[in-house]
Write a protein that holds these residues in place. Structure first.
Motif, PDB file in Angstrom:
ATOM      1  N   ARG A 157       0.867  -1.250  -0.064  1.00 30.45           N
ATOM      2  CA  ARG A 157       0.009   0.177  -0.075  1.00 30.45           C
ATOM      3  C   ARG A 157       0.674   1.326   0.050  1.00 30.45           C
ATOM      4  O   ARG A 157       0.293   2.385  -0.473  1.00 30.45           O
ATOM      5  CB  ARG A 157      -0.937   0.127   1.387  1.00 30.45           C
ATOM      6  N   ASN A 158       2.340   1.152   0.459  1.00 31.11           N
ATOM      7  CA  ASN A 158       2.941   2.264   0.842  1.00 31.11           C
ATOM      8  C   ASN A 158       3.681   2.852  -0.794  1.00 31.11           C
ATOM      9  O   ASN A 158       4.058   3.526  -0.931  1.00 31.11           O
ATOM     10  CB  ASN A 158       4.113   2.040   1.692  1.00 31.11           C
ATOM     11  N   LYS A 159       3.458   1.731  -1.618  1.00 32.03           N
ATOM     12  CA  LYS A 159       3.883   1.919  -3.091  1.00 32.03           C
ATOM     13  C   LYS A 159       3.097   2.675  -3.942  1.00 32.03           C
ATOM     14  O   LYS A 159       1.818   2.357  -4.091  1.00 32.03           O
ATOM     15  CB  LYS A 159       4.336   0.702  -3.757  1.00 32.03           C
ATOM     16  N   SER A 160       3.561   3.526  -4.672  1.00 33.90           N
ATOM     17  CA  SER A 160       2.801   4.466  -5.604  1.00 33.90           C
ATOM     18  C   SER A 160       2.469   3.450  -6.758  1.00 33.90           C
ATOM     19  O   SER A 160       2.969   2.525  -7.007  1.00 33.90           O
ATOM     20  CB  SER A 160       3.483   5.742  -6.050  1.00 33.90           C
ATOM     21  N   ILE A 161       1.236   4.048  -7.315  1.00 30.78           N
ATOM     22  CA  ILE A 161       0.744   3.193  -8.600  1.00 30.78           C
ATOM     23  C   ILE A 161       1.955   3.257  -9.671  1.00 30.78           C
ATOM     24  O   ILE A 161       2.045   2.383 -10.546  1.00 30.78           O
ATOM     25  CB  ILE A 161      -0.650   3.707  -9.070  1.00 30.78           C
ATOM     26  N   LYS A 162       2.556   4.225  -9.836  1.00 29.90           N
ATOM     27  CA  LYS A 162       3.456   4.632 -10.788  1.00 29.90           C
ATOM     28  C   LYS A 162       4.819   3.417 -10.510  1.00 29.90           C
ATOM     29  O   LYS A 162       5.138   2.762 -11.354  1.00 29.90           O
ATOM     30  CB  LYS A 162       4.130   5.880 -11.034  1.00 29.90           C
ATOM     31  N   GLU A 163       4.894   3.113  -9.348  1.00 27.67           N
ATOM     32  CA  GLU A 163       6.096   2.397  -9.009  1.00 27.67           C
ATOM     33  C   GLU A 163       5.504   0.950  -9.294  1.00 27.67           C
ATOM     34  O   GLU A 163       6.344   0.103  -9.853  1.00 27.67           O
ATOM     35  CB  GLU A 163       6.399   2.325  -7.487  1.00 27.67           C
ATOM     36  N   LEU A 164       4.404   0.669  -8.862  1.00 24.01           N
ATOM     37  CA  LEU A 164       3.932  -0.736  -8.889  1.00 24.01           C
ATOM     38  C   LEU A 164       3.807  -1.077 -10.482  1.00 24.01           C
ATOM     39  O   LEU A 164       3.939  -2.283 -10.989  1.00 24.01           O
ATOM     40  CB  LEU A 164       2.368  -0.910  -8.285  1.00 24.01           C
ATOM     41  N   ILE A 165       3.344  -0.255 -11.584  1.00 22.21           N
ATOM     42  CA  ILE A 165       3.377  -0.532 -12.673  1.00 22.21           C
ATOM     43  C   ILE A 165       4.737  -0.639 -13.453  1.00 22.21           C
ATOM     44  O   ILE A 165       4.803  -1.216 -14.287  1.00 22.21           O
ATOM     45  CB  ILE A 165       2.353   0.600 -13.426  1.00 22.21           C
TER      46      ILE A 165
ATOM     47  N   GLN B 254      -0.140  -5.555 -14.176  1.00 25.49           N
ATOM     48  CA  GLN B 254      -0.774  -6.239 -12.809  1.00 25.49           C
ATOM     49  C   GLN B 254      -0.473  -5.291 -11.725  1.00 25.49           C
ATOM     50  O   GLN B 254      -1.257  -5.399 -10.397  1.00 25.49           O
ATOM     51  CB  GLN B 254       0.114  -7.544 -12.609  1.00 25.49           C
ATOM     52  N   GLY B 255       0.563  -4.086 -11.767  1.00 24.48           N
ATOM     53  CA  GLY B 255       0.648  -3.086 -10.802  1.00 24.48           C
ATOM     54  C   GLY B 255      -0.466  -2.459 -10.400  1.00 24.48           C
ATOM     55  O   GLY B 255      -0.588  -1.964  -9.259  1.00 24.48           O
ATOM     56  N   ARG B 256      -1.382  -2.076 -11.409  1.00 26.37           N
ATOM     57  CA  ARG B 256      -2.424  -1.665 -11.053  1.00 26.37           C
ATOM     58  C   ARG B 256      -3.512  -2.251 -10.322  1.00 26.37           C
ATOM     59  O   ARG B 256      -4.155  -1.704  -9.421  1.00 26.37           O
ATOM     60  CB  ARG B 256      -3.294  -1.080 -12.457  1.00 26.37           C
ATOM     61  N   TYR B 257      -3.616  -3.581 -10.580  1.00 26.98           N
ATOM     62  CA  TYR B 257      -4.393  -4.397  -9.672  1.00 26.98           C
ATOM     63  C   TYR B 257      -3.814  -4.564  -8.196  1.00 26.98           C
ATOM     64  O   TYR B 257      -4.619  -4.302  -7.335  1.00 26.98           O
ATOM     65  CB  TYR B 257      -4.284  -6.036 -10.309  1.00 26.98           C
ATOM     66  N   PHE B 258      -2.379  -4.642  -8.299  1.00 24.63           N
ATOM     67  CA  PHE B 258      -1.979  -4.585  -6.719  1.00 24.63           C
ATOM     68  C   PHE B 258      -2.219  -3.179  -5.937  1.00 24.63           C
ATOM     69  O   PHE B 258      -2.481  -3.408  -4.815  1.00 24.63           O
ATOM     70  CB  PHE B 258      -0.303  -4.828  -6.834  1.00 24.63           C
ATOM     71  N   TYR B 259      -2.355  -2.196  -6.877  1.00 21.60           N
ATOM     72  CA  TYR B 259      -2.614  -0.815  -6.209  1.00 21.60           C
ATOM     73  C   TYR B 259      -4.116  -0.855  -5.535  1.00 21.60           C
ATOM     74  O   TYR B 259      -4.295  -0.352  -4.502  1.00 21.60           O
ATOM     75  CB  TYR B 259      -2.387   0.096  -7.037  1.00 21.60           C
ATOM     76  N   SER B 260      -4.868  -1.351  -6.124  1.00 15.31           N
ATOM     77  CA  SER B 260      -6.589  -1.311  -6.044  1.00 15.31           C
ATOM     78  C   SER B 260      -6.601  -2.246  -4.869  1.00 15.31           C
ATOM     79  O   SER B 260      -7.218  -1.653  -3.652  1.00 15.31           O
ATOM     80  CB  SER B 260      -7.108  -1.893  -6.923  1.00 15.31           C
ATOM     81  N   VAL B 261      -6.042  -3.749  -4.860  1.00 18.96           N
ATOM     82  CA  VAL B 261      -6.522  -4.394  -3.953  1.00 18.96           C
ATOM     83  C   VAL B 261      -5.844  -4.334  -2.594  1.00 18.96           C
ATOM     84  O   VAL B 261      -6.191  -4.431  -1.398  1.00 18.96           O
ATOM     85  CB  VAL B 261      -6.171  -6.058  -4.341  1.00 18.96           C
TER      86      VAL B 261
END
Length: 359
Positions: A208-216, A222-229
């Motif tokens: 949750r501490n990671k930004s959507i930009k980092e996760l993507i 899949q980073g967008r999915y991780f950001y949401s859940v």
């Protein structure tokens, strides 16, 4: 769009379904370690009883390895017609409470009970009633997860297995996710977990501490999915018209196949079964896939796609024959399968209710 907290979702998961059916139908198997599928020499375990799981035996494990882990392991042949019969009866119990039922397989389903036919005020009470009905009327146990969306309900159903229930209420969502080990997130396999650990992501809070930009950047789409859940968000609706994405058939052989001629002959009844299922599915496929598993358990798949839908058994046969020529036979073959996929079907999604009730 309705708020996430307005939905009440139940995920029902039967406990060791195939193995439990065998133990129910054949009382002499009760309390014994049971593996459905394969035998002591060949094949793959389709399901394992809880007694067998204590030895580290699980589905998709080669039967020979399973047998080596437990000398008293009892192998039984799967009876899919029986499993389908009971699955249908279980589904009828679900429909007493809601028409928004999305089966994932024979032994699990999502239910949206935001509004329900019985006028029961909480999803928890509905889940308890369903569990009791399955036990009383069919003789099997189920576990249930209750929460505000599919992602959380599915995780919850695994928390009190077997024969359990776990509820994640709206106000508990974020604290629950923050403590959740990253390996418990659906979509996080072994390799993804290793990558996350290398990025110092070990819990939902870390994610949750990671930004959507980092996760993507690290995980692509899949980073967008991780950001949401990681924020407790999953807006997928329970789809009562969920359509399977492929139809297929396969067989594991007691004696390995050594030539392409043997493989082709063995493939004929498998292809016939696959084609029959395809015609019953009322779908239009564009892709044919051939699956081969060798004696060392290495597996290959070969696929062929067409612009037009596959409408004749002759074209299916020709496609499989072409795929047969596309791989080198380096060793004996233990399993052969085929499938039709890439369907051109419009999926219809039912509308969920708007009423907000107690959880």
């Amino acid at each position: 769009m309705e708020k996430e907290t307005e939905r009440k979702i139940i995920h029902v998961d039967m406990d060791a379904f195939y193995a439990s059916v065998e133990q129910m139908d054949y009382p002499e198997l009760k309390g014994k370690p049971v593996a459905v599928g394969g035998n002591r020499q060949r094949g793959v375990v389709a399901a394992a009883s809880y007694e067998a799981r204590k030895f580290g035996i699980h589905s998709a494990m080669p039967s020979k390895i399973a047998a080596s882990k437990c000398k008293d392991l009892v192998f039984v042949k799967p009876r899919f017609e029986r499993y389908r019969e009971l699955s249908h009866q279980i589904r009828e119990i679900f429909f007493r409470y809601t028409d928004l039922v999305e089966p994932l397989s024979l032994d699990e389903a999502y239910l949206d009970v935001t509004e329900n036919k019985m006028g029961i005020s909480t999803a928890t009470d509905i889940a308890l009633e369903i569990k009791k009905a399955i036990k009383d009327e069919i003789g099997l146990t189920a576990s249930a997860g209750v929460s505000i969306n599919k992602f959380l309900a599915k995780i919850a159903s695994d928390y009190r297995k077997p024969n359990g229930i776990f509820i994640i209420k709206p106000h508990q969502v974020i604290p629950f996710i923050e403590k959740l080990p990253i390996e418990k997130f659906f979509g996080v396999g072994k390799k993804t977990a290793e990558k996350m650990h290398s990025l110092d992501i070990k819990t939902g809070a870390d994610l949750r501490n990671k930004s959507i930009k980092e996760l993507i950047k690290y995980f692509g789409k899949q980073g967008r999915y991780f950001y949401s859940v990681s924020r407790g968000e999953d807006f997928r609706k329970v789809n009562p018209n969920r359509i399977r994405k492929s139809v297929g058939a396969e067989n594991t052989f007691a004696i390995s196949l050594k030539t392409k001629t043997e493989i082709w002959e063995a493939l004929q009844p498998i292809a016939e079964k696959c084609w029959k299922r395809y015609k019953q599915s009322d779908a239009n496929a564009h892709t044919i896939t051939l699956k081969i598993k060798f004696d060392d358990f290495k597996q290959i798949t070969r696929s062929k796609s067409y612009e037009e839908a596959i409408e004749s058994a002759n074209l299916f046969d020709q496609g499989l024959e072409s795929l047969m020529q596309s791989f080198e036979l380096s060793q004996s073959v233990r399993l052969v399968g085929c499938s039709l996929s890439n369907f051109e079907i419009e999926e219809k999604v039912g509308e969920n209710g708007q009423m907000t009730l107690g959880f």
